[in-house]
Design a protein around this motif. Sequence first.
Motif, PDB file in Angstrom:
ATOM      1  N   LEU A 183       0.825  -1.206   0.000  1.00 25.80           N
ATOM      2  CA  LEU A 183       0.000   0.000   0.000  1.00 25.80           C
ATOM      3  C   LEU A 183       0.861   1.258   0.000  1.00 25.80           C
ATOM      4  N   ALA A 184       1.957   1.224   0.775  1.00 22.68           N
ATOM      5  CA  ALA A 184       2.863   2.374   0.820  1.00 22.68           C
ATOM      6  C   ALA A 184       3.482   2.636  -0.548  1.00 22.68           C
ATOM      7  N   ALA A 185       3.929   1.567  -1.205  1.00 19.81           N
ATOM      8  CA  ALA A 185       4.526   1.718  -2.537  1.00 19.81           C
ATOM      9  C   ALA A 185       3.505   2.239  -3.538  1.00 19.81           C
ATOM     10  N   GLY A 186       2.305   1.648  -3.516  1.00 18.60           N
ATOM     11  CA  GLY A 186       1.265   2.062  -4.449  1.00 18.60           C
ATOM     12  C   GLY A 186       0.803   3.492  -4.217  1.00 18.60           C
ATOM     13  N   CYS A 187       0.614   3.851  -2.956  1.00 12.51           N
ATOM     14  CA  CYS A 187       0.132   5.202  -2.655  1.00 12.51           C
ATOM     15  C   CYS A 187       1.205   6.254  -2.891  1.00 12.51           C
ATOM     16  N   SER A 188       2.468   5.886  -2.724  1.00 12.96           N
ATOM     17  CA  SER A 188       3.553   6.818  -3.078  1.00 12.96           C
ATOM     18  C   SER A 188       3.524   7.115  -4.570  1.00 12.96           C
ATOM     19  N   ALA A 189       3.317   6.056  -5.361  1.00  8.33           N
ATOM     20  CA  ALA A 189       3.203   6.238  -6.810  1.00  8.33           C
ATOM     21  C   ALA A 189       1.966   7.063  -7.158  1.00  8.33           C
ATOM     22  N   GLY A 190       0.856   6.802  -6.442  1.00  8.79           N
ATOM     23  CA  GLY A 190      -0.361   7.570  -6.665  1.00  8.79           C
ATOM     24  C   GLY A 190      -0.181   9.038  -6.319  1.00  8.79           C
ATOM     25  N   ALA A 191       0.507   9.304  -5.210  1.00 11.98           N
ATOM     26  CA  ALA A 191       0.786  10.686  -4.815  1.00 11.98           C
ATOM     27  C   ALA A 191       1.650  11.371  -5.862  1.00 11.98           C
ATOM     28  N   GLY A 192       2.637  10.633  -6.387  1.00 11.47           N
ATOM     29  CA  GLY A 192       3.484  11.182  -7.435  1.00 11.47           C
ATOM     30  C   GLY A 192       2.691  11.486  -8.699  1.00 11.47           C
ATOM     31  N   ALA A 193       1.773  10.586  -9.044  1.00 11.37           N
ATOM     32  CA  ALA A 193       0.967  10.765 -10.258  1.00 11.37           C
ATOM     33  C   ALA A 193       0.047  11.976 -10.151  1.00 11.37           C
ATOM     34  N   PHE A 194      -0.632  12.125  -9.016  1.00 13.58           N
ATOM     35  CA  PHE A 194      -1.547  13.253  -8.854  1.00 13.58           C
ATOM     36  C   PHE A 194      -0.792  14.572  -8.685  1.00 13.58           C
ATOM     37  N   THR A 195       0.370  14.526  -8.047  1.00 11.81           N
ATOM     38  CA  THR A 195       1.190  15.734  -7.948  1.00 11.81           C
ATOM     39  C   THR A 195       1.667  16.157  -9.334  1.00 11.81           C
ATOM     40  N   SER A 196       1.991  15.175 -10.167  1.00 13.44           N
ATOM     41  CA  SER A 196       2.388  15.455 -11.548  1.00 13.44           C
ATOM     42  C   SER A 196       1.252  16.129 -12.312  1.00 13.44           C
ATOM     43  N   LYS A 197       0.024  15.620 -12.136  1.00  9.02           N
ATOM     44  CA  LYS A 197      -1.143  16.220 -12.782  1.00  9.02           C
ATOM     45  C   LYS A 197      -1.358  17.647 -12.289  1.00  9.02           C
ATOM     46  N   LEU A 198      -1.122  17.851 -10.999  1.00  7.27           N
ATOM     47  CA  LEU A 198      -1.315  19.170 -10.396  1.00  7.27           C
ATOM     48  C   LEU A 198      -0.311  20.179 -10.964  1.00  7.27           C
ATOM     49  N   LEU A 199       0.949  19.781 -11.048  1.00 11.05           N
ATOM     50  CA  LEU A 199       1.982  20.673 -11.584  1.00 11.05           C
ATOM     51  C   LEU A 199       1.701  21.030 -13.043  1.00 11.05           C
ATOM     52  N   LEU A 200       1.210  20.041 -13.793  1.00  7.12           N
ATOM     53  CA  LEU A 200       0.903  20.280 -15.200  1.00  7.12           C
ATOM     54  C   LEU A 200      -0.301  21.210 -15.346  1.00  7.12           C
TER      55      LEU A 200
END
Length: 464
Positions: free
Chosen positions: A101-118
């Motif tokens: 869950l930690a690995a998956g949610c870290s990736a999810g946080a990275g993905a949504f942060t990427s969307k936010l920056l874009l």
Amino acid sequence: MEKLKKDNLSIIETVALSVAIIAPTASMSLNISLMAKTDKFSSPLVFLISTIIVGIVSYSVIKFNTCMSTAGSLYTFTKEALGRRVGFISGWSLLFAYMALAAGCSAGAGAFTSKLLLSVFGIHVGWLPLSIVISMIMIILGITDAKISTRIMLTMEGISILLILALSIVIIFKVAFTKGLTIAPFKLNGVKTSAIASTSVLAFLSFIGFESASSLGEETKEPHKCIPIAIGSAVFVTGVFYLLSSYAQVIGFGLDAKGLKAITASTLPLSDLAGIYASKGFGTLLILSASLSFFSCALGSVCAGARMLFSMSRDGLMHKSMKKVNRRYNTPYVALILIVTVDLIGQILFFNKDGIDVFSYYGTIGSLAILVSYIFTSVGAIVYFTKKKIWNALHLIIPILGIVSLLYVLWSSIYPIPEFPQNLFPYIVLAWIVLGVILSKLFSKKEVYVETDKQEELIVENAN
């Protein structure tokens, strides 16, 4: 003996860990679109059923917490009920779930942060570099006082939940004054019961992590009282939130063919609805809230997993370094750093995949692993509380219903056999359990040798 910081956390901070790992905001940001593909407009009905099932499953966990206070959580409960080896399998499975869950949610946080920056700055940054930065922040927060990390998790998830609640209320009011409200989302709407049952698996998995407050048993004030309340509150509040949010999303898109097509095609349903019923800026805030929710889930999973490793090491089932605690904050820092490091390696393996896909992969693996632990805990509750003459025949109905429900969810998760790579996930969980059994035997033997050497030295000293 290495110890965690006793009487450090209040009930609010204990609730925070369970809510953080459940990550209701992250679930609502993704799951309704997926569920609508099979249950059409009936997601609220599915969540109602799933809330009841999770409440039944939580009964055994809550009862154990009224009797035991431990960082080992379900591992210790099962060990006391079914023995050291079975307890280890339960705990080792739960550890894997927290790590996944930690690995998956870290990736999810990275993905949504990427969307936010874009979206905000027009800057494209891949999810993996962002996830690496997020992981470093998790190490810092995880090592500090648990009071600090749990408050941060509660703040992040709390803000995210309030934003979604605000949007949900706006949608409900606007639909009420235009089209009128309906109870149709709580009906079958022509969907087969088998489809409702299979979709309930996804809804059930949205509650994964409700038990995590148990891992704070050695750090919470009045744990026998506070932790059961924390777990029960987390399940109830999350269930109500899911019902309200899912209802708002379904009626927000519309209860017709056009609405169904829109909700199933949406990759960011909450953000899309915000654009319709509120503003584009509010939709951007919801992307931020999803990122915060994924982060708090990852942080909570790492903290809970570290305490699991700490407890196993203290029992001689893991390397002794895992029971080392930070001298200032009394947190299991070695175990925590190890978990974050392994999780980073796991994410790097999927560097060429989308961050949301990585979240899906690890989230599914973690869910399968945690179901194994839930089943053992429910069986352990029947054995333990019957043997102690705390439960009579009537009490056993609830955990038996829980076991049946868990077995159904587990079976529905692996059959019909999913497509590649999901078809490999059950074997990955099985391989992890086998690895754990081997490691536990190895470290158990080392502990025996150490104890034997110490006894021989003591005998020699006394003889001299």
